[in-house]
Write a protein that holds these residues in place. Structure first.
Motif, PDB file in Angstrom:
ATOM      1  N   ASP A   1       0.606  -1.371  -0.511  1.00 35.07           N
ATOM      2  CA  ASP A   1      -0.092   0.076   0.008  1.00 35.07           C
ATOM      3  C   ASP A   1       0.702   1.386  -0.480  1.00 35.07           C
ATOM      4  O   ASP A   1       2.365   1.020  -0.438  1.00 35.07           O
ATOM      5  CB  ASP A   1      -0.709  -0.206   1.073  1.00 35.07           C
ATOM      6  CG  ASP A   1      -0.395  -0.476   2.438  1.00 35.07           C
ATOM      7  OD1 ASP A   1       0.893   0.582   2.597  1.00 35.07           O
ATOM      8  OD2 ASP A   1      -1.029  -1.180   3.471  1.00 35.07           O
TER       9      ASP A   1
ATOM     10  N   ASP B   1      -0.822   6.266   6.423  1.00 35.90           N
ATOM     11  CA  ASP B   1      -1.376   5.284   5.800  1.00 35.90           C
ATOM     12  C   ASP B   1      -2.318   4.671   5.012  1.00 35.90           C
ATOM     13  O   ASP B   1      -3.133   5.555   5.413  1.00 35.90           O
ATOM     14  CB  ASP B   1      -0.851   3.917   6.243  1.00 35.90           C
ATOM     15  CG  ASP B   1       0.686   4.043   7.181  1.00 35.90           C
ATOM     16  OD1 ASP B   1       1.449   4.287   6.108  1.00 35.90           O
ATOM     17  OD2 ASP B   1       0.718   3.430   8.376  1.00 35.90           O
TER      18      ASP B   1
ATOM     19  N   SER C   1      -4.474   1.911   2.882  1.00 33.69           N
ATOM     20  CA  SER C   1      -4.694   0.668   2.587  1.00 33.69           C
ATOM     21  C   SER C   1      -4.888   0.091   1.080  1.00 33.69           C
ATOM     22  O   SER C   1      -5.995   1.510   0.412  1.00 33.69           O
ATOM     23  CB  SER C   1      -5.589   0.456   3.750  1.00 33.69           C
ATOM     24  OG  SER C   1      -7.321   0.562   3.515  1.00 33.69           O
ATOM     25  N   VAL C   2      -4.780  -0.527   1.101  1.00 34.45           N
ATOM     26  CA  VAL C   2      -5.436  -1.113  -0.239  1.00 34.45           C
ATOM     27  C   VAL C   2      -7.164  -0.756  -0.640  1.00 34.45           C
ATOM     28  O   VAL C   2      -6.958  -0.453  -1.361  1.00 34.45           O
ATOM     29  CB  VAL C   2      -5.176  -2.689  -0.782  1.00 34.45           C
ATOM     30  CG1 VAL C   2      -5.869  -2.797  -2.039  1.00 34.45           C
ATOM     31  CG2 VAL C   2      -3.369  -2.585  -0.648  1.00 34.45           C
TER      32      VAL C   2
ATOM     33  N   LEU D   1      -7.595   2.490  -1.466  1.00 38.81           N
ATOM     34  CA  LEU D   1      -6.777   2.925  -2.243  1.00 38.81           C
ATOM     35  C   LEU D   1      -7.448   2.426  -4.034  1.00 38.81           C
ATOM     36  O   LEU D   1      -7.934   3.073  -4.818  1.00 38.81           O
ATOM     37  CB  LEU D   1      -5.315   2.153  -2.532  1.00 38.81           C
ATOM     38  CG  LEU D   1      -4.601   2.680  -2.149  1.00 38.81           C
ATOM     39  CD1 LEU D   1      -3.155   2.107  -2.320  1.00 38.81           C
ATOM     40  CD2 LEU D   1      -4.130   4.075  -2.070  1.00 38.81           C
TER      41      LEU D   1
ATOM     42  N   ARG E   1      -5.496   6.416  -5.084  1.00 39.97           N
ATOM     43  CA  ARG E   1      -4.861   5.987  -6.684  1.00 39.97           C
ATOM     44  C   ARG E   1      -4.387   7.092  -7.201  1.00 39.97           C
ATOM     45  O   ARG E   1      -3.408   6.951  -8.039  1.00 39.97           O
ATOM     46  CB  ARG E   1      -5.079   4.470  -7.003  1.00 39.97           C
ATOM     47  CG  ARG E   1      -3.989   3.916  -7.156  1.00 39.97           C
ATOM     48  CD  ARG E   1      -4.634   2.558  -8.539  1.00 39.97           C
ATOM     49  NE  ARG E   1      -5.472   1.476  -6.652  1.00 39.97           N
ATOM     50  CZ  ARG E   1      -4.685   0.692  -6.245  1.00 39.97           C
ATOM     51  NH1 ARG E   1      -3.041   0.409  -6.497  1.00 39.97           N
ATOM     52  NH2 ARG E   1      -5.238   0.092  -5.092  1.00 39.97           N
TER      53      ARG E   1
END
Length: 202
Positions: free
Chosen positions: A21, A62, A64-65, A68, A74
Motif C-alpha cells: 500500500d 498510511d 490501505s489497499v 486505494l 490511487r
C-alpha cells in the motif's frame, strides 16, 4: 466524524510505497496542524486518514489497499491538492452535515457552468449509491458538504457559492475528473431500518 466544512487546503509532498500500500506525506501552510496529535483523524478529500507522523507543517498517513481501491486516492500524485478537515469535537460547530469520512464510491464531474455568481456542477454517481442521493438532501464531494439541487437517475447537480469555489479544490475540477462521494448517513440508516422492518414482517 466530520462536518464537510473544509478548514484548509493541503498538498501531497511525498508518496511512498510500503508493503503493497502507500504512505502519504500531506503538507499545509500556516499553523493548521498545530495541536494535532499522533492518531488524530484528518479527512483528506473526504477520506478519513490517521496521522502516524507529524513532520513540520505536515502529517503522514498510511493508505490501505481497500482505501486505494474505493476512493480517488490511487489517482493522487505529488502536488495533488486536498481538502482538509480535522475530526469533529464537542465544541466544533456543525456547519455542514454529519459525515464519517468513509467514502461510499467514486463519481465523475459531467458538466459545469456559471450560475449568476456561483457555479452549477453536474456529477454522475455509481448506481449503487445514486439511490441515496435526493433533491435537497446532503452529499459530500471530495469532503465538501453540499446540498443536492437536482437529481436525474444517476446524475445530480450541486451549486457552488464563491467562497466554496475559492477555498476548496472544487474550483479546479474539469469534466471527467473523479471525485469521492459520501452519501447522507441518515439515508443509509433509514434504508437499513426499513429492511429490518420488512424482514420481521415476513
Amino acid at each position: 466524524m466530520f462536518t464537510g466544512i473544509v478548514e484548509a487546503l493541503g498538498r501531497i509532498d511525498r508518496i511512498e510505497a510500503v508493503g503493497g500500500d502507500v504512505r502519504l506525506t500531506i503538507a499545509t501552510d500556516g499553523g493548521y496542524l498545530d495541536g494535532v496529535n499522533l492518531g488524530d483523524s484528518i479527512a483528506s478529500n473526504g477520506v478519513c486518514l490517521t496521522a502516524v507522523a507529524l513532520p513540520p507543517k505536515a502529517f503522514v498517513a498510511d493508505v490501505s489497499v481497500e482505501t486505494l481501491d474505493a476512493t480517488t486516492a490511487r489517482r493522487w500524485q505529488v502536488g495533488t491538492r486536498l481538502n482538509l478537515e480535522r475530526a469533529l469535537t464537542p465544541h466544533k460547530p456543525l456547519g455542514g452535515h454529519m459525515m464519517s469520512g468513509h467514502v461510499d464510491g467514486v463519481g465523475h464531474l459531467v458538466d459545469k457552468h456559471v450560475d449568476a455568481r456561483s457555479w452549477r456542477l453536474g456529477f454522475e454517481a455509481p448506481p449503487a449509491i445514486a439511490r441515496y442521493i435526493a433533491r435537497k438532501g446532503s452529499v459530500a464531494i471530495d469532503g465538501v458538504s453540499l446540498t443536492v439541487n437536482a437529481v436525474d437517475k444517476c446524475r445530480f447537480e450541486v451549486n457552488i457559492v464563491p467562497h466554496t469555489w475559492e477555498n476548496t479544490t472544487l474550483g479546479g475540477l474539469s469534466p471527467g475528473d473523479a471525485v469521492n462521494l459520501e452519501v447522507d448517513l441518515i439515508a443509509r440508516y433509514l434504508e437499513r431500518l426499513l429492511e429490518a422492518r420488512s424482514e420481521s414482517a415476513s
